[in-house]
Design a protein around this motif. Structure first.
Motif, PDB file in Angstrom:
ATOM      1  N   GLU A 287       0.855  -1.192   0.000  1.00  0.00           N
ATOM      2  CA  GLU A 287       0.000   0.000   0.000  1.00  0.00           C
ATOM      3  C   GLU A 287       0.881   1.229   0.000  1.00  0.00           C
ATOM      4  O   GLU A 287       1.976   1.217   0.553  1.00  0.00           O
ATOM      5  CB  GLU A 287      -0.893  -0.034   1.259  1.00  0.00           C
ATOM      6  CG  GLU A 287      -2.049   0.929   1.245  1.00  0.00           C
ATOM      7  CD  GLU A 287      -2.894   0.831  -0.015  1.00  0.00           C
ATOM      8  OE1 GLU A 287      -2.764   1.754  -0.851  1.00  0.00           O
ATOM      9  OE2 GLU A 287      -3.645  -0.150  -0.182  1.00  0.00           O
ATOM     10  N   VAL A 288       0.404   2.261  -0.672  1.00  0.00           N
ATOM     11  CA  VAL A 288       1.162   3.501  -0.681  1.00  0.00           C
ATOM     12  C   VAL A 288       0.168   4.652  -0.500  1.00  0.00           C
ATOM     13  O   VAL A 288      -0.885   4.681  -1.121  1.00  0.00           O
ATOM     14  CB  VAL A 288       2.019   3.622  -1.970  1.00  0.00           C
ATOM     15  CG1 VAL A 288       1.186   3.450  -3.208  1.00  0.00           C
ATOM     16  CG2 VAL A 288       2.764   4.933  -2.016  1.00  0.00           C
ATOM     17  N   VAL A 289       0.475   5.547   0.426  1.00  0.00           N
ATOM     18  CA  VAL A 289      -0.456   6.623   0.766  1.00  0.00           C
ATOM     19  C   VAL A 289       0.233   7.967   0.603  1.00  0.00           C
ATOM     20  O   VAL A 289       1.252   8.237   1.245  1.00  0.00           O
ATOM     21  CB  VAL A 289      -0.963   6.478   2.227  1.00  0.00           C
ATOM     22  CG1 VAL A 289      -2.061   7.500   2.510  1.00  0.00           C
ATOM     23  CG2 VAL A 289      -1.445   5.066   2.505  1.00  0.00           C
ATOM     24  N   TYR A 290      -0.325   8.785  -0.269  1.00  0.00           N
ATOM     25  CA  TYR A 290       0.218  10.129  -0.500  1.00  0.00           C
ATOM     26  C   TYR A 290      -0.321  11.058   0.579  1.00  0.00           C
ATOM     27  O   TYR A 290      -1.533  11.186   0.743  1.00  0.00           O
ATOM     28  CB  TYR A 290      -0.210  10.595  -1.897  1.00  0.00           C
ATOM     29  CG  TYR A 290       0.235  11.983  -2.236  1.00  0.00           C
ATOM     30  CD1 TYR A 290       1.565  12.247  -2.553  1.00  0.00           C
ATOM     31  CD2 TYR A 290      -0.665  13.046  -2.250  1.00  0.00           C
ATOM     32  CE1 TYR A 290       1.986  13.529  -2.867  1.00  0.00           C
ATOM     33  CE2 TYR A 290      -0.262  14.331  -2.562  1.00  0.00           C
ATOM     34  CZ  TYR A 290       1.068  14.566  -2.870  1.00  0.00           C
ATOM     35  OH  TYR A 290       1.482  15.834  -3.190  1.00  0.00           O
ATOM     36  N   LEU A 291       0.579  11.705   1.339  1.00  0.00           N
ATOM     37  CA  LEU A 291       0.148  12.534   2.474  1.00  0.00           C
ATOM     38  C   LEU A 291       0.432  14.011   2.249  1.00  0.00           C
ATOM     39  O   LEU A 291       0.425  14.805   3.181  1.00  0.00           O
ATOM     40  CB  LEU A 291       0.864  12.073   3.752  1.00  0.00           C
ATOM     41  CG  LEU A 291       0.610  10.629   4.183  1.00  0.00           C
ATOM     42  CD1 LEU A 291       1.567  10.227   5.289  1.00  0.00           C
ATOM     43  CD2 LEU A 291      -0.827  10.452   4.646  1.00  0.00           C
ATOM     44  N   GLY A 292       0.717  14.403   1.014  1.00  0.00           N
ATOM     45  CA  GLY A 292       1.037  15.804   0.754  1.00  0.00           C
ATOM     46  C   GLY A 292       2.523  16.060   0.943  1.00  0.00           C
ATOM     47  O   GLY A 292       3.286  16.040  -0.012  1.00  0.00           O
ATOM     48  N   ASP A 293       2.936  16.274   2.186  1.00  0.00           N
ATOM     49  CA  ASP A 293       4.358  16.553   2.411  1.00  0.00           C
ATOM     50  C   ASP A 293       5.200  15.289   2.431  1.00  0.00           C
ATOM     51  O   ASP A 293       6.422  15.338   2.327  1.00  0.00           O
ATOM     52  CB  ASP A 293       4.556  17.338   3.721  1.00  0.00           C
ATOM     53  CG  ASP A 293       3.999  16.604   4.928  1.00  0.00           C
ATOM     54  OD1 ASP A 293       3.342  15.561   4.747  1.00  0.00           O
ATOM     55  OD2 ASP A 293       4.240  17.072   6.052  1.00  0.00           O
ATOM     56  N   THR A 295       5.095  10.592   1.887  1.00  0.00           N
ATOM     57  CA  THR A 295       4.388   9.421   1.376  1.00  0.00           C
ATOM     58  C   THR A 295       4.668   8.251   2.298  1.00  0.00           C
ATOM     59  O   THR A 295       5.798   8.068   2.732  1.00  0.00           O
ATOM     60  CB  THR A 295       4.858   9.065  -0.051  1.00  0.00           C
ATOM     61  OG1 THR A 295       4.589  10.175  -0.901  1.00  0.00           O
ATOM     62  CG2 THR A 295       4.143   7.842  -0.585  1.00  0.00           C
ATOM     63  N   ARG A 296       3.610   7.495   2.617  1.00  0.00           N
ATOM     64  CA  ARG A 296       3.781   6.329   3.479  1.00  0.00           C
ATOM     65  C   ARG A 296       3.717   5.062   2.642  1.00  0.00           C
ATOM     66  O   ARG A 296       2.781   4.857   1.880  1.00  0.00           O
ATOM     67  CB  ARG A 296       2.694   6.320   4.548  1.00  0.00           C
ATOM     68  CG  ARG A 296       2.826   5.158   5.519  1.00  0.00           C
ATOM     69  CD  ARG A 296       1.703   5.136   6.531  1.00  0.00           C
ATOM     70  NE  ARG A 296       1.694   6.340   7.323  1.00  0.00           N
ATOM     71  CZ  ARG A 296       0.594   7.003   7.673  1.00  0.00           C
ATOM     72  NH1 ARG A 296      -0.585   6.589   7.261  1.00  0.00           N
ATOM     73  NH2 ARG A 296       0.676   8.066   8.422  1.00  0.00           N
ATOM     74  N   ASN A 313       8.340  14.066   0.450  1.00  0.00           N
ATOM     75  CA  ASN A 313       8.113  14.234  -0.986  1.00  0.00           C
ATOM     76  C   ASN A 313       8.974  15.367  -1.534  1.00  0.00           C
ATOM     77  O   ASN A 313       8.471  16.425  -1.889  1.00  0.00           O
ATOM     78  CB  ASN A 313       6.638  14.513  -1.253  1.00  0.00           C
ATOM     79  CG  ASN A 313       5.791  13.277  -1.039  1.00  0.00           C
ATOM     80  OD1 ASN A 313       6.309  12.160  -1.070  1.00  0.00           O
ATOM     81  ND2 ASN A 313       4.517  13.465  -0.813  1.00  0.00           N
ATOM     82  N   LEU A 314      10.275  15.123  -1.594  1.00  0.00           N
ATOM     83  CA  LEU A 314      11.178  16.174  -2.061  1.00  0.00           C
ATOM     84  C   LEU A 314      10.900  16.481  -3.525  1.00  0.00           C
ATOM     85  O   LEU A 314      10.774  17.619  -3.934  1.00  0.00           O
ATOM     86  CB  LEU A 314      12.634  15.750  -1.865  1.00  0.00           C
ATOM     87  CG  LEU A 314      13.048  15.589  -0.401  1.00  0.00           C
ATOM     88  CD1 LEU A 314      14.453  15.042  -0.283  1.00  0.00           C
ATOM     89  CD2 LEU A 314      12.926  16.915   0.340  1.00  0.00           C
ATOM     90  N   GLU A 315      10.771  15.436  -4.315  1.00  0.00           N
ATOM     91  CA  GLU A 315      10.490  15.639  -5.741  1.00  0.00           C
ATOM     92  C   GLU A 315       9.287  14.841  -6.211  1.00  0.00           C
ATOM     93  O   GLU A 315       8.813  15.033  -7.325  1.00  0.00           O
ATOM     94  CB  GLU A 315      11.730  15.252  -6.565  1.00  0.00           C
ATOM     95  CG  GLU A 315      12.773  16.358  -6.546  1.00  0.00           C
ATOM     96  CD  GLU A 315      14.183  15.822  -6.762  1.00  0.00           C
ATOM     97  OE1 GLU A 315      14.326  14.854  -7.512  1.00  0.00           O
ATOM     98  OE2 GLU A 315      15.092  16.382  -6.153  1.00  0.00           O
ATOM     99  N   ASP A 320       3.445   9.995  -9.284  1.00  0.00           N
ATOM    100  CA  ASP A 320       4.586   9.079  -9.114  1.00  0.00           C
ATOM    101  C   ASP A 320       4.264   8.038  -8.050  1.00  0.00           C
ATOM    102  O   ASP A 320       4.605   6.866  -8.161  1.00  0.00           O
ATOM    103  CB  ASP A 320       5.844   9.825  -8.631  1.00  0.00           C
ATOM    104  CG  ASP A 320       6.225  10.966  -9.552  1.00  0.00           C
ATOM    105  OD1 ASP A 320       5.868  10.878 -10.728  1.00  0.00           O
ATOM    106  OD2 ASP A 320       6.865  11.924  -9.074  1.00  0.00           O
ATOM    107  N   VAL A 321       3.596   8.521  -7.008  1.00  0.00           N
ATOM    108  CA  VAL A 321       3.355   7.676  -5.847  1.00  0.00           C
ATOM    109  C   VAL A 321       2.480   6.482  -6.207  1.00  0.00           C
ATOM    110  O   VAL A 321       2.762   5.351  -5.821  1.00  0.00           O
ATOM    111  CB  VAL A 321       2.712   8.523  -4.718  1.00  0.00           C
ATOM    112  CG1 VAL A 321       2.088   7.643  -3.668  1.00  0.00           C
ATOM    113  CG2 VAL A 321       3.764   9.435  -4.100  1.00  0.00           C
ATOM    114  N   ALA A 322       1.428   6.736  -6.994  1.00  0.00           N
ATOM    115  CA  ALA A 322       0.491   5.669  -7.349  1.00  0.00           C
ATOM    116  C   ALA A 322       1.204   4.510  -8.038  1.00  0.00           C
ATOM    117  O   ALA A 322       0.862   3.339  -7.832  1.00  0.00           O
ATOM    118  CB  ALA A 322      -0.618   6.218  -8.233  1.00  0.00           C
TER     119      ALA A 322
END
Ligand code: ATP
Length: 345
Positions: A287-293, A295-296, A313-315, A320-322
């Motif tokens: 699982e991957v969760v985008y948290l704004g600042d 990513t988990r 999330n430097l870049e 990308d996360v998905a």
């Protein structure tokens, strides 16, 4: 004794069959912001009420500033309690609420007013003195409750989830204000919360409670970086434990180990994995969760078990996360971030 605001020795409290507090030894220093943290029912409120004198211990001893107070009534103790519901008198003005304790003590009126106004200024409520509690916001009511507590200049202020009723934004703002206020007035604060972030943000030291006992006492950094038990590792911060067969295969050692998610880097599976001092494990992103600042990543390890990694999330962008879901990765972290967590019981 000089320097010690509160001392608890062998403190135990039972309610019928229920053991609410099960042998607590604790010292709280003068001027400390001290939090009691634990899940619901772990006994922290009961300890606070024992310090306040609203409950009598079944066993044990309580000292305030070096004096035994175990059998004394609440009003005979140099403490003041702030409750979550503020307990303001609705028919009185803000100023009368704040000055009430002084009136009881027969402080002359002019002096009462002066002290009440000073306390209201300390909590940034100048000019609100003639309102009634119902004409204030939740955060303002909270401040009035604090002013009322401060005006008596207690040696110890006991706070039972005082921010529990506020919404998240206001709560975070009040956390900073409360901490600043405590520094300014220099009174010992004993603060009950079940919110680990709140405890980490505000406290000089934290006591972690579990089932009526102390699991660990330490600074926020000690509690977070060096959890003494797997319970503390899981309750404070994200649970990230490696044990059993997975620990043997990844770390080459037995026992249970905690690794904080932000210490773990997520690399390509093919990345060179032999940096000195590093541990590494391959796996699949479940699982991957985008948290704004940040990513988990939740990664199922080939060695067994699952670890969470938190990356800034430097870049990286949300798109990308998905693409990471289901991807093969290599996790790497420095071995000094692997903390063995023996279970105390
Ligand atoms: P919460 O965060 O939910 O307030 P807590 O950690 O403060 O929890 P306590 O309120 O101290 O926990 O309760 C500890 C245990 O003692 C619980 O099992 C609770 O049900 C029990 N308890 C507390 N007060 C009483 C009481 N007056 N009578 C009977 N049992 C009680």
């Amino acid at each position: 004794m000089e320097g010690r605001a509160v001392r608890l020795q062998g403190l135990r409290k039972t309610f019928g069959e229920t053991v609410a507090v099960d042998g607590v030894d604790l010292e709280i220093r003068d001027g400390e912001f001290f939090s009691m943290l634990g899940p619901s029912g772990s006994g922290k409120t009961t300890v606070l009420r024992l310090i306040a004198g609203f409950e009598t211990p079944t066993e044990g001893r309580i000292e305030l500033a070096g004096q035994e107070v175990t059998g004394l009534a609440p009003f005979e103790r140099d403490v003041h309690t702030v409750f979550q519901d503020y307990a303001l008198f609705p028919h009185m003005t803000v100023e009368q609420n704040v000055a009430y304790a002084l009136k009881i003590r027969k402080v002359p009126k002019a002096e009462r007013l002066r002290q009440a106004r000073e306390a209201l200024a300390q909590v940034r409520l100048e000019g609100y003195g003639s309102r009634r509690p119902a004409q204030l916001s939740g955060g303002q009511r909270q401040r009035v409750a604090l002013a009322r507590a401060l005006v008596g200049r207690p040696r110890v202020l006991l706070l039972d989830e005082p921010l529990g009723a506020l919404d998240l934004k206001l709560r975070e703002q009040m956390q900073l204000e409360l901490k600043a206020l405590q520094r300014e007035v220099g009174i010992t604060f004993v603060f009950v919360t079940h919110d680990q972030e709140e405890a980490l943000t505000m406290s000089d030291r934290i006591a972690v409670f579990r089932q009526g006992r102390l699991e660990q006492v330490g600074t926020p950094a000690e509690i977070y970086e060096r959890p003494a038990t797997s319970f503390v590792a899981s309750f404070v911060g994200t649970s990230n434990l490696l044990g059993g067969e997975a620990a043997r295969r990844v770390l080459g050692t037995d026992g249970t180990h905690s690794i904080r998610p932000e210490k773990i880097r997520v690399l390509k599976e093919s990345a060179i994995a032999d940096e000195p001092g590093h541990a590494t494990a391959t796996g699949t992103v479940a699982e991957v969760v985008y948290l704004g600042d940040s990513t988990r990543f939740l990664v199922d390890l080939d060695a067994g078990g699952r670890l969470t990694a938190l990356q800034q999330n430097l870049e990286t962008s949300a798109e990308d996360v998905a693409a990471f879901r289901g991807a093969r990765v290599r996790l790497a972290w420095h071995r000094r971030h692997t903390v063995p967590v023996p279970d105390a019981r």
